[in-house]
Design an enzyme around this catalytic site. Structure first.
Site, mmCIF file in Angstrom:
data_model
loop_
_atom_site.group_PDB
_atom_site.id
_atom_site.type_symbol
_atom_site.label_atom_id
_atom_site.label_comp_id
_atom_site.label_asym_id
_atom_site.label_seq_id
_atom_site.Cartn_x
_atom_site.Cartn_y
_atom_site.Cartn_z
ATOM 1 N N HIS A 49 15.082 -0.002 54.720
ATOM 2 C CA HIS A 49 14.629 0.958 53.726
ATOM 3 C C HIS A 49 15.067 0.671 52.484
ATOM 4 C CE1 HIS A 49 14.489 3.783 57.378
ATOM 5 N NE2 HIS A 49 15.510 2.843 57.687
ATOM 6 N N PHE A 50 13.808 0.406 51.581
ATOM 7 C CA PHE A 50 14.248 -0.171 50.269
ATOM 8 C C PHE A 50 13.805 0.773 49.248
ATOM 9 C CE2 PHE A 50 13.708 -4.928 51.307
ATOM 10 C CZ PHE A 50 14.999 -4.922 52.063
ATOM 11 N N ARG A 51 13.695 2.013 49.603
ATOM 12 C CA ARG A 51 13.867 3.325 48.426
ATOM 13 C C ARG A 51 12.826 3.231 47.604
ATOM 14 N NH1 ARG A 51 16.636 5.383 52.609
ATOM 15 N NH2 ARG A 51 18.889 4.858 52.659
ATOM 16 N N ASN A 100 10.236 6.208 54.742
ATOM 17 C CA ASN A 100 10.719 7.419 54.362
ATOM 18 C C ASN A 100 11.005 7.208 52.881
ATOM 19 O OD1 ASN A 100 12.507 5.434 55.271
ATOM 20 N ND2 ASN A 100 14.230 7.034 55.362
ATOM 21 N N HIS A 113 12.291 5.575 66.112
ATOM 22 C CA HIS A 113 13.718 6.074 66.064
ATOM 23 C C HIS A 113 14.021 6.969 66.906
ATOM 24 C CE1 HIS A 113 17.297 7.024 63.325
ATOM 25 N NE2 HIS A 113 17.337 7.696 64.278
ATOM 26 N N HIS A 125 16.763 -0.079 66.278
ATOM 27 C CA HIS A 125 18.265 0.064 66.371
ATOM 28 C C HIS A 125 18.914 0.757 67.791
ATOM 29 C CE1 HIS A 125 16.941 3.941 64.688
ATOM 30 N NE2 HIS A 125 17.228 3.631 63.320
ATOM 31 N N ASP A 131 18.592 -2.394 59.384
ATOM 32 C CA ASP A 131 18.278 -0.803 59.127
ATOM 33 C C ASP A 131 18.833 -0.830 57.747
ATOM 34 O OD1 ASP A 131 17.648 1.640 59.420
ATOM 35 O OD2 ASP A 131 19.335 2.343 60.551
ATOM 36 N N HIS A 187 22.577 4.002 50.038
ATOM 37 C CA HIS A 187 23.160 5.040 49.396
ATOM 38 C C HIS A 187 24.109 4.707 48.401
ATOM 39 C CE1 HIS A 187 20.715 7.510 52.195
ATOM 40 N NE2 HIS A 187 21.251 6.951 53.321
#
Ligand code: DOR
Length: 422
Positions: free
Chosen positions: A48-50, A80, A162, A216, A287, A291
């Site tokens: 998840h690289f935002r 996401n 997921h 995962h 994964d 944050h």
């Protein structure tokens, strides 16, 4: 095996088992890799690289720098972000951003929402459809069985799930409301929640003969289920943290140990390891879900779930290999070869003539700890800080170009968009 590898125009040209063969006359760069071990570059199939939208946590440049340091030469990124990656336009936007900023190769999942958009089946290039059955991210939640079935019934591209049962999680969240000890996270989102969802996805995959990937996987129960019943078109992955960390981590690192699906018991660690060794679990993903420390410092349950991983995964797994838990060849298989095969990524995952020269040279002779001040991920922390690891990348090579070399990045190198065979 000791030998030389020749790379030309971004491809592996020759793999020669004889030492001391002189490099081709027109060669531009020669690396003296004495004492180092050459592996195919890691393909991390769940990150998840935002970017776009959450760049205060990470962005495609910082994340790809962390990849280069971690020996990760390709990644598959999740939808996401903000906006969510649910349309061809959003996918194109990510591809354009990555072409400008990414030091390593990239691919992006398309996300399923309740409104089943035509782009879900047609957007390209993508490794597949991502479904959050639980642990919601706004509209990226498919928690109605009929809707889930509709997605499984349409089209034939790979579905990656997921797998957590949202109804059970919501009910248990109420049951345990008011508890701020983050250890409660593993009780709320318990093994049964994961098992329920994996069972449902597996049933649909069998019914529709649909390619299914279980992201995962975290519990002994899911591993045992797949051991007994795993069709050829189903694959599963595990993260280093679900192999190496368990609920005891909450005492030491608090909410930094909070992720979805949660960390489990030492028994789950053991059963997942055995499933990986036996081929029930096919490969490894991090994964990577950064944050900021400020966000993580909020009391549970306001603290967000997720932990970074791309920078430490290869060294973590190679340390396990050096310590006898598996072999170095198995690590290369789980972190590169098997991923390329499952996602049908052509020309990657092997050191053989004609393959892309995505390579990593690691040092299996020295140990070095995970240090916060050395991390390149924008979030600036790791759940593995202080762990003394071997097998760190010394050189990372993407498409024949050195992108990371003895602690230094070559930030001018750019990766390419991955392609996926039908
Ligand atoms: O802990 C998690 N955090 N698990 C996921 O699957 C998503 C992620 C995130 O994006 O923060």
């Amino acid at each position: 095996m000791v030998g030389d590898v020749h790379v030309r125009n971004g491809l592996i040209a020759k793999v020669n088992p004889e030492v001391g063969l002189s490099a081709p006359e027109d060669s531009i760069t020669e690396i003296d890799a004495a004492g180092l071990t050459l592996l195919p570059g890691v393909i991390d199939p769940q990150v998840h690289f935002r970017e776009p939208g959450l760049e205060h946590k990470e962005d495609l440049f910082t994340a790809s720098c962390a990849c280069a340091r971690g020996g990760v030469t390709s990644f598959l990124e999740m939808p996401n972000t903000r906006p969510l990656t649910t349309t061809q336009a959003a996918l194109d936007d990510k591809l354009q951003r990555a072409a400008q900023k990414c030091l390593v190769n990239y691919g992006f999942f398309i996300g399923a929402t309740a409104e089943v958009l035509p782009d879900l089946l047609e957007a390209t290039p993508t490794p597949g459809i991502k479904i959050f059955m639980g642990s919601m991210h706004g509209p990226l939640l498919i928690d109605q069985d009929a809707l889930l079935e509709k997605i499984f019934a349409q089209g034939d591209r790979l579905i990656a799930v997921h797998a957590e049962d949202q109804a059970r999680i919501s009910q248990r969240r109420q049951q345990f409301a008011g508890i701020t000890d983050p250890a409660i996270h593993s009780t709320i989102q318990d093994n049964q929640a994961a098992l329920n969802a994996t069972q449902l996805a597996l049933r649909l995959a069998k019914q529709y003969r649909r390619r299914l990937h279980i992201l995962h996987m975290s519990t002994a129960e899911e591993a045992e289920l797949l051991r007994q019943d795993k069709p050829a078109w189903v694959t599963a992955e595990v993260t280093p943290q679900h192999l190496l960390l368990n609920t005891s981590a909450y005492e030491k690192i608090g909410t930094l140990a909070q992720m979805n699906p949660p960390l489990r018991s030492p028994h789950d660690n053991e059963v997942l390891w055995q499933a990986l060794l036996d081929g029930v679990i096919d490969f490894i993903a991090t994964d990577h879900a950064p944050h900021t420390l400020e966000e993580k410092a909020q009391p549970y349950p306001n603290s967000p779930s997720g932990m970074p991983g791309v920078e430490t995964s290869l060294a973590l797994m190679l340390t396990q290999a050096v310590q006898g838990r598996c072999t170095v060849a198995q690590v290369a298989h789980w972190m590169s070869t098997a991923v390329a095969k499952a996602y049908r990524i052509p020309n990657k995952g092997a050191i053989a003539p004609g393959y892309d020269a995505d390579l990593v040279l690691v040092d299996l002779n020295t140990y070095h700890p995970v240090l916060r001040e050395e991390l390149l991920t924008k979030c600036g922390w790791s759940p593995f800080e202080g762990w003394n690891l071997t097998g760190w990348a010394v050189y990372t090579i993407v498409g024949g170009k050195i992108v990371y070399e003895r602690g230094k990045l070559h930030t001018d190198v750019r990766g390419r968009a991955l392609s996926f065979d039908a």
